[in-house]
Write an enzyme that holds these catalytic residues in place. Structure first.
Site, PDB file in Angstrom:
ATOM      1  N   HIS A   1      -8.061  -0.406   7.179  1.00 22.24           N
ATOM      2  CA  HIS A   1      -8.341  -1.688   7.833  1.00 22.24           C
ATOM      3  C   HIS A   1      -8.895  -2.651   6.791  1.00 22.24           C
ATOM      4  O   HIS A   1      -9.779  -2.273   6.022  1.00 22.24           O
ATOM      5  CB  HIS A   1      -9.340  -1.490   8.980  1.00 22.24           C
ATOM      6  CG  HIS A   1      -9.545  -2.726   9.777  1.00 22.24           C
ATOM      7  ND1 HIS A   1      -8.638  -3.150  10.731  1.00 22.24           N
ATOM      8  CD2 HIS A   1     -10.509  -3.666   9.732  1.00 22.24           C
ATOM      9  CE1 HIS A   1      -9.064  -4.293  11.247  1.00 22.24           C
ATOM     10  NE2 HIS A   1     -10.197  -4.624  10.655  1.00 22.24           N
TER      11      HIS A   1
ATOM     12  N   ASN B   1       0.833  -1.212   0.000  1.00 18.22           N
ATOM     13  CA  ASN B   1       0.000   0.000   0.000  1.00 18.22           C
ATOM     14  C   ASN B   1       0.865   1.259   0.000  1.00 18.22           C
ATOM     15  O   ASN B   1       0.575   2.218  -0.707  1.00 18.22           O
ATOM     16  CB  ASN B   1      -0.927   0.011   1.221  1.00 18.22           C
ATOM     17  CG  ASN B   1      -2.157  -0.831   0.993  1.00 18.22           C
ATOM     18  OD1 ASN B   1      -3.056  -0.449   0.260  1.00 18.22           O
ATOM     19  ND2 ASN B   1      -2.181  -2.005   1.611  1.00 18.22           N
TER      20      ASN B   1
ATOM     21  N   ILE C   1      -1.013   3.517  18.112  1.00 20.96           N
ATOM     22  CA  ILE C   1      -0.613   4.924  18.065  1.00 20.96           C
ATOM     23  C   ILE C   1      -0.873   5.551  19.434  1.00 20.96           C
ATOM     24  O   ILE C   1      -2.009   5.545  19.919  1.00 20.96           O
ATOM     25  CB  ILE C   1      -1.416   5.668  16.956  1.00 20.96           C
ATOM     26  CG1 ILE C   1      -1.008   5.144  15.571  1.00 20.96           C
ATOM     27  CG2 ILE C   1      -1.241   7.164  17.038  1.00 20.96           C
ATOM     28  CD1 ILE C   1       0.446   5.400  15.196  1.00 20.96           C
TER      29      ILE C   1
END
Ligand code: GRF
Length: 188
Positions: free
Chosen positions: A104, A15, A88
């Protein structure tokens, strides 16, 4: 003003590569760098191919101020999690409100939360018998996979699809939509 992106990735980085490639010749958007917490992750070679710096920060650097200081210095308009497996920290979310997004590999709120990443997600989809899955791009808040949803896309499944086939279908959707959605967010 040129918009700046920083990508965080822990793994293969397909990605990340699609995003870098999409904006490579853009004068409006620049991928400043890739951050990874995994030494030797595939994403390093992929970034290198495009001349984008890729920086290794060990898990601890996310807990101290090191990564946060790096981000604050570079002032990205968007921080993109593309297969990033560490949680995070809350401080990041507070310092960069609505500027951190994640992809996701399922249709949230289904198949999200702690431990739901990679093949775990696709195995759970298979076990459920669902005949569709998809992708969710969402803002990141302090809880796993719970930030506001920005975009979803679906793909149909055959009852005979194995988790690997499901993963391939989902990856294709991610590659098709993630760069475009990032572009739209930055144009707002
Ligand atoms: C993607 O499926 C993404 O949804 C998930 O991790 C995977 C990363 O794949 N968060 P890659 O490293 O970009 O190939």
């Amino acid at each position: 003003m040129q918009k700046k992106i920083i990508i965080l990735a822990s793994g293969n980085g397909s990605n990340a590569e699609k995003i870098i490639d999409f904006f490579e010749s853009s004068s409006a958007v620049k991928v400043l760098s890739v951050i990874s917490n995994k030494q030797g992750a595939g994403v390093f070679d992929r970034a290198k191919k495009f001349g984008v710096p890729a920086v290794l920060f060990k898990k601890k650097s996310f807990e101290t101020n090191e990564v946060l200081s790096y981000l604050e210095e570079l002032k990205p308009d968007l921080i993109v999690l593309a297969g990033f497996l560490l949680k995070i920290p809350k401080e990041f979310v507070l310092k960069f409100p609505n500027k951190i997004i994640n992809i996701h590999p399922a249709l949230l709120p289904k198949y999200g939360g702690k431990g739901m990443y990679g093949s775990n997600v696709h195995k759970a989809v298979k076990e459920s018998g669902d005949l569709k899955t998809g992708i969710t791009i969402h803002y990141v808040n302090e809880n796993y996979d719970e930030g506001a949803i920005i975009f979803q896309a679906e793909v149909g499944l055959d009852a005979s699809d194995c988790p690997e086939t499901i993963a391939t279908k989902v990856h294709a959707l991610e590659h098709q939509y993630f760069p475009q959605v990032i572009n739209q967010i930055l144009r707002k």
